[in-house]
Scaffold this active site. Sequence first.
Site, mmCIF file in Angstrom:
data_model
loop_
_atom_site.group_PDB
_atom_site.id
_atom_site.type_symbol
_atom_site.label_atom_id
_atom_site.label_comp_id
_atom_site.label_asym_id
_atom_site.label_seq_id
_atom_site.Cartn_x
_atom_site.Cartn_y
_atom_site.Cartn_z
ATOM 1 N N GLY A 23 20.606 112.788 22.093
ATOM 2 C CA GLY A 23 21.103 111.932 21.016
ATOM 3 C C GLY A 23 20.464 112.199 19.673
ATOM 4 O O GLY A 23 20.449 111.347 18.785
ATOM 5 N N ILE A 42 34.720 117.724 28.863
ATOM 6 C CA ILE A 42 36.000 118.031 28.210
ATOM 7 C C ILE A 42 36.854 116.766 28.182
ATOM 8 O O ILE A 42 36.954 116.055 29.181
ATOM 9 C CB ILE A 42 36.730 119.151 28.984
ATOM 10 C CG1 ILE A 42 35.960 120.460 28.784
ATOM 11 C CG2 ILE A 42 38.175 119.300 28.483
ATOM 12 C CD1 ILE A 42 36.531 121.624 29.562
ATOM 13 N N HIS A 93 29.988 121.284 17.688
ATOM 14 C CA HIS A 93 29.837 122.369 18.654
ATOM 15 C C HIS A 93 28.854 123.393 18.078
ATOM 16 O O HIS A 93 29.008 123.812 16.928
ATOM 17 C CB HIS A 93 31.188 123.027 18.964
ATOM 18 C CG HIS A 93 31.074 124.049 20.053
ATOM 19 N ND1 HIS A 93 30.765 123.710 21.353
ATOM 20 C CD2 HIS A 93 31.162 125.388 20.015
ATOM 21 C CE1 HIS A 93 30.682 124.819 22.074
ATOM 22 N NE2 HIS A 93 30.925 125.850 21.288
ATOM 23 N N GLU A 111 22.656 121.167 12.885
ATOM 24 C CA GLU A 111 23.569 120.165 13.466
ATOM 25 C C GLU A 111 23.353 118.811 12.808
ATOM 26 O O GLU A 111 24.289 118.084 12.508
ATOM 27 C CB GLU A 111 23.330 120.034 14.970
ATOM 28 C CG GLU A 111 23.793 121.218 15.777
ATOM 29 C CD GLU A 111 23.450 121.040 17.248
ATOM 30 O OE1 GLU A 111 22.513 120.290 17.566
ATOM 31 O OE2 GLU A 111 24.128 121.651 18.066
HETATM 32 C C1 GRF Z 1 23.543 119.886 20.754
HETATM 33 O O1 GRF Z 1 23.365 121.292 20.705
HETATM 34 C C2 GRF Z 1 25.002 119.568 20.754
HETATM 35 O O2 GRF Z 1 25.760 120.443 19.949
HETATM 36 C C3 GRF Z 1 25.327 119.778 22.185
HETATM 37 O O3 GRF Z 1 24.310 119.038 22.823
HETATM 38 C C4 GRF Z 1 23.085 119.352 22.112
HETATM 39 C C5 GRF Z 1 22.204 118.157 22.051
HETATM 40 O O4 GRF Z 1 22.751 117.214 21.187
HETATM 41 N N1 GRF Z 1 26.656 119.376 22.518
HETATM 42 P P1 GRF Z 1 22.040 115.762 21.032
HETATM 43 O O5 GRF Z 1 20.557 115.994 20.758
HETATM 44 O O6 GRF Z 1 22.245 115.035 22.341
HETATM 45 O O7 GRF Z 1 22.718 115.129 19.867
#
Ligand code: GRF
Length: 213
Positions: free
Chosen positions: A11, A108, A128, A197
């Site tokens: 998260g 998905i 992504h 991100e």
């Molecule tokens: C990130 O690389 C995201 O793009 C992928 O999960 C990873 C962890 O995301 N789908 P988060 O720390 O849970 O936001």
Amino acid sequence: RNILVLISGNGSNLQALIDASLNGELPAKISWVISSSSTAYGLERASNASIPTAIHELKNYYKDIPKSDKKARSDARKKFNLDLVNLILNDKKNGKPDLIVCAGWMLILSPDFLAPLEKAKIPIINLHPSLPGKFDGINAIERSYKAGQEGEIDEGGCMIHKVIQEVDAGEPLVVKKINVVKGESLESWENRIHQLEHVAIVEGTIKALQELI
Ligand code: GRF
């Protein structure tokens, strides 16, 4: 504006959205967080920010179906998606979301989930960790890392895109790039992408909100 955030794990991207909402950078409220895992640390982050949460786990739908029974598992997956979209659309507590943000959501989203939301005119965006058209699907960071170190690509990054039925293929709203550094560790590559991100998820959500009528 109300935003529903879908998560599956740590998260850190949800946290970026929470921070941006609290400091006013994001002109919207994160009204609800739904996790596909009961152990996702993102649930703690939401609770710490007094954001209501729900858990919707695929394993509860698979629980007594043998891996070999493809049909039953496919039916279970369909029910998982239908129950999730009904949970969202029939919710009275958290207010109808204006936008759904998939931030580290690892499942998905099938047409069963997407069609009712399209009808309800609720847009969905997804983070992504690869560039458009490259390394769609799982393990994108590891796959792009290997390709970079083997000289197949000279850049990587992440994108925020609109969710359509084809996986990780919707129109990009934000694209952030990093250059390949030969000899860099996977951990360093991954950290550089995660940092991007956290910026991209806020920018992409703001852009999606601006596109709302
Ligand atoms: C990130 O690389 C995201 O793009 C992928 O999960 C990873 C962890 O995301 N789908 P988060 O720390 O849970 O936001």
